[in-house]
Design an enzyme around this catalytic site. Structure first.
Site, PDB file in Angstrom:
ATOM      1  N   HIS A 229      18.768   0.829  -3.031  1.00  0.00           N
ATOM      2  CA  HIS A 229      17.357   1.129  -2.789  1.00  0.00           C
ATOM      3  C   HIS A 229      16.604  -0.124  -2.323  1.00  0.00           C
ATOM      4  CE1 HIS A 229      13.458   3.021  -3.166  1.00  0.00           C
ATOM      5  NE2 HIS A 229      13.048   1.974  -3.863  1.00  0.00           N
TER       6      HIS A 229
ATOM      7  N   CYS B 101       0.821  -1.212   0.000  1.00  0.00           N
ATOM      8  CA  CYS B 101       0.000   0.000   0.000  1.00  0.00           C
ATOM      9  C   CYS B 101       0.854   1.261   0.000  1.00  0.00           C
ATOM     10  CB  CYS B 101      -1.004   0.000   1.145  1.00  0.00           C
ATOM     11  SG  CYS B 101      -0.325  -0.525   2.689  1.00  0.00           S
TER      12      CYS B 101
END
Lengths: 267, 438
Positions: free
Chosen positions: B100, B50
């Site tokens: 990342h 989400c």
């Protein structure tokens, strides 16, 4: 041989104490295991020291203050190792190991020679073992009480960091405190009874009102009151913690008195 | 060959936009199948939560590699053009992409730094991609490494420790007063939202006995049904308090509901068993004087809030340690990636062969003693011919596969068969120092 083992033990307990104290200050996950292993190795050497002393002397090594302190320290570490394996309260080590180390180094400072026992002293170990195990239980109660008071202070002052994170829950400490005393008290009682019987047997009188007998009876009475207070009127939690911390100070005081005055057949 | 990360997250894109890209579990197999067919992409993993939608991809071309994963990502949402998406998108390649991914897995890129779900989500995303054969040599290694970095950060730093919400802070405190919450009783006084939330957290932490009191008794009964709790009439609160280990007070009253005398009585009938009183109402409902009673621990909303602030600060410090861990884990992976490329493997293989050739010729010439120049030439020719013929087929095969999706696999196999580790390392070092100078 037993002296060598003893010295190796001393070294390991010193290392263990250092490691456990470091943990009070910082956080380093791996160190718990290491400290536990170091304490465990120390304990194995300690056991070897006691056993070899027993073999060399031909009797249970509980006949001098040196031996008593060494046994006291051994039983404390044994208690810690068992509790640690069962409950994983790492921080207990940061309190118990230093105590075991101090007790062992005091033992190191006392005369170490193995006594030749007069036949009359053959059965004194019963009295000594019981009294010492009772003392170990009171030491545990003392440590639990001390930890309780620290945690209690942290929670009350709302300083929720550092030791607060490492110390266990209040009710766990209170329960440990209560259990230790209800375990130690009967042991001390039996220790005193066997001591009196022994005195009767050796000197012809149960009680001759010397300092350490008064001390022992005072201690006994004190813990009796603490125990009864807990069961009946709810002397638990903070009050119990205070009482056991003060009580153990009394026990140590009596012991030091015994050593210094040297009246006890022991010293 | 290069590794690319493209995506949008809670920092770069609003939730309305992220929602439209989200790939639900049921859509994932189809999306992965399409990804496998997408031109220019060899391997891929889609991470959709989400808070982020990201694509990790291995592309053939190092130079223009970003484009095809980016073009693919745009197709995940039905009616959004690249121009609309561009400002919300980040595209990283090589070491940056790996870093990342590691930061994501370590929960350093999360909305609440240190939150525990993301590592599981990364693992899940990888597992699904693996099952649908969307990954290969490169992502298999890199994703596994990311998961292990995430685990390492969790165990070696305190990033995930300590509550960062008020109701969880209350649970943490309760656990420092009571070892075993499942044997404890909670009395909820008033049924405000905060109170209910904290009660729910306590139940989640193991509390089984709950009592609920409210001025409007009907509503207490209603809520009690939902919580599997015992409703208590409001005028009984002071009486029932003796049986409560934790009192959660959250009424709308503007006067004190619980005073020191009430708590004192309760403590006496509890034989001084400790009580934890949480006042999460504003204005306060529990007289602060209660806090000075022995064995009563009173915390109000400000106390809990300041604990949360402390904990957040602590997490921030731990996050710095975590960043260090991540930084240290990236370079070895980058080095390994470089080693997977076919060209350096070919160079390394040639170098190794040449050095063996040189060594052996020198050795044999020394043994043979004085030779004529012609004889020397012949010895060298013989050795060179054998080496070249032996290397001919592997080198041709490597070159042929250089641009195919099997390139990395061939390169790795060749490195293992010919033991090229040392040579590759020196090539990579020369390369990187050349880059720095350039």
């Amino acid at each position: 041989m037993n002296v060598l083992f003893f010295e190796v033990t001393l070294l390991f307990y010193f290392l263990g104490t250092t490691l456990f104290l470091v943990q009070l200050a910082g956080r380093w996950e791996g160190i718990w295991k290491l400290s536990f292993v170091v304490a465990g190795i120390g304990f194995v050497f300690h056991t070897l020291a006691l056993v070899s002393r027993m073999i060399e002397g031909g009797h249970i090594p509980l006949t001098s203050m040196h031996e008593a302190l060494s046994f006291f320290s051994w039983a404390l570490v044994l208690f810690f190792l068992v509790v640690e394996l069962r409950y994983r309260v790492h921080i207990l080590g940061s309190f118990i190991l230093p105590m075991a180390f101090v007790s062992l180094i005091s033992a190191a400072a006392l005369p170490k020679e193995i006594r030749v026992l007069e036949p009359i002293f053959r059965n004194v170990w019963m009295h000594v073992t019981l009294s010492l195990l009772g003392t170990v239980a009171f030491a545990v109660a003392f440590i639990a009480g001390l930890m309780y008071l620290i945690q209690e202070h942290m929670l009350k002052s709302k300083h929720l960091d550092g030791l607060y994170r490492k110390l266990p829950a209040l009710d766990f400490l209170d329960e440990l405190n209560g259990k230790a005393i209800s375990f130690g008290f009967p042991l001390l009682t039996l220790g005193i009874i066997t001591g009196a019987l022994f005195a009767e047997f050796a000197r012809g009188s149960f009680l001759n009102w010397n300092a350490e007998q008064i001390g022992a009876l005072g201690t006994w009475l004190f813990y009796l009151i603490v125990l009864l207070g807990r069961v009946t009127v709810g002397w638990r939690a903070k009050k119990a913690a205070y009482l056991t911390v003060v009580g153990f100070a009394g026990v140590v005081f009596t012991l030091v008195g015994v050593i210094l005055k040297g009246q006890h057949p022991f010293a | 060959m290069n590794i690319i990360a493209v995506g949008l997250n809670h920092r770069t894109a609003p939730v309305e936009l992220r929602e439209r890209f989200a790939v639900s579990e049921s859509r994932l197999p189809e999306a992965l199948a399409r990804l496998k067919r997408w031109p220019g992409i060899d391997e891929g993993v889609i991470l959709s939560t989400c808070n982020r939608v990201e694509l990790y991809a291995v592309v053939k071309e190092t130079a223009h590699g970003v484009e095809s994963p980016r073009d693919y990502l745009v197709t995940l949402a039905a009616d959004i053009s690249l121009e609309q998406l561009e400002p919300h998108l980040y595209c990283l390649d090589g070491a940056e992409a790996i870093r990342h991914l590691f930061r994501v897995a370590a929960s350093l890129d999360s909305m609440v730094v240190g939150e525990p779900q993301i590592l599981g989500q990364v693992k899940e995303a990888y597992d699904v991609a693996l099952i649908h054969k969307a990954t290969g040599v490169v992502l298999n290694k890199v994703m596994k490494k990311a998961i292990s970095v995430g685990k390492r950060v969790r165990t070696e730093t305190g990033i995930a420790e300590h509550a960062v919400s008020v109701s969880y802070a209350a649970v943490e405190l309760a656990k420092k007063i009571f070892q075993n919450l499942s044997e404890k009783t909670v009395l909820l006084v008033g049924i405000g939202e905060m109170g209910k939330l904290a009660a729910r957290h306590l139940i989640g932490a193991g509390v089984r006995h709950v009592m609920i009191a409210n001025r409007n008794y009907e509503r207490a009964i209603d809520l009690a049904k939902r919580f599997d709790a015992l409703p208590v009439p409001f005028n009984q609160v002071h009486h029932e308090m003796a049986g409560a280990d934790i009192v959660l007070c959250a009424t709308a009253s503007d006067t004190y509901v619980i005073g020191p005398d009430d708590v004192h009585r309760a403590l006496r009938s509890r034989k001084n068993r400790p009580m934890f009183l949480i006042d999460i109402s504003d204005p306060r409902n529990i007289d602060p004087a209660v806090g000075s009673l022995d064995n009563a621990y009173l915390y109000n909303i400000d106390d809990l809030q300041s604990q949360v602030v402390t904990n957040l600060e602590q997490r921030r410090l731990e996050a710095l340690k975590a960043e260090d861990i991540v930084r240290g884990e990236v370079p070895p992976v980058v080095l390994w990636l470089k080693s997977l490329e076919v060209v350096p493997t070919i160079v390394a293989l040639r170098r190794k062969a040449d050095s063996i050739l040189r060594e052996e010729i020198d050795r044999i010439l020394a043994k043979l003693g004085p030779l004529s120049p012609r004889q020397r030439e012949l010895v060298e020719e013989l050795a060179t011919a054998i080496t070249n013929k032996l290397l001919h087929s592997p080198l041709i095969a490597l070159k042929a596969e250089a641009d195919s999706s099997n390139g990395a696999l061939f390169a790795e196999t060749a490195q293992r068969l010919f033991d090229l580790e040392k040579e590759l390392e020196s090539i990579a070092k020369a390369q990187s120092s050349g880059q720095e100078r350039g």
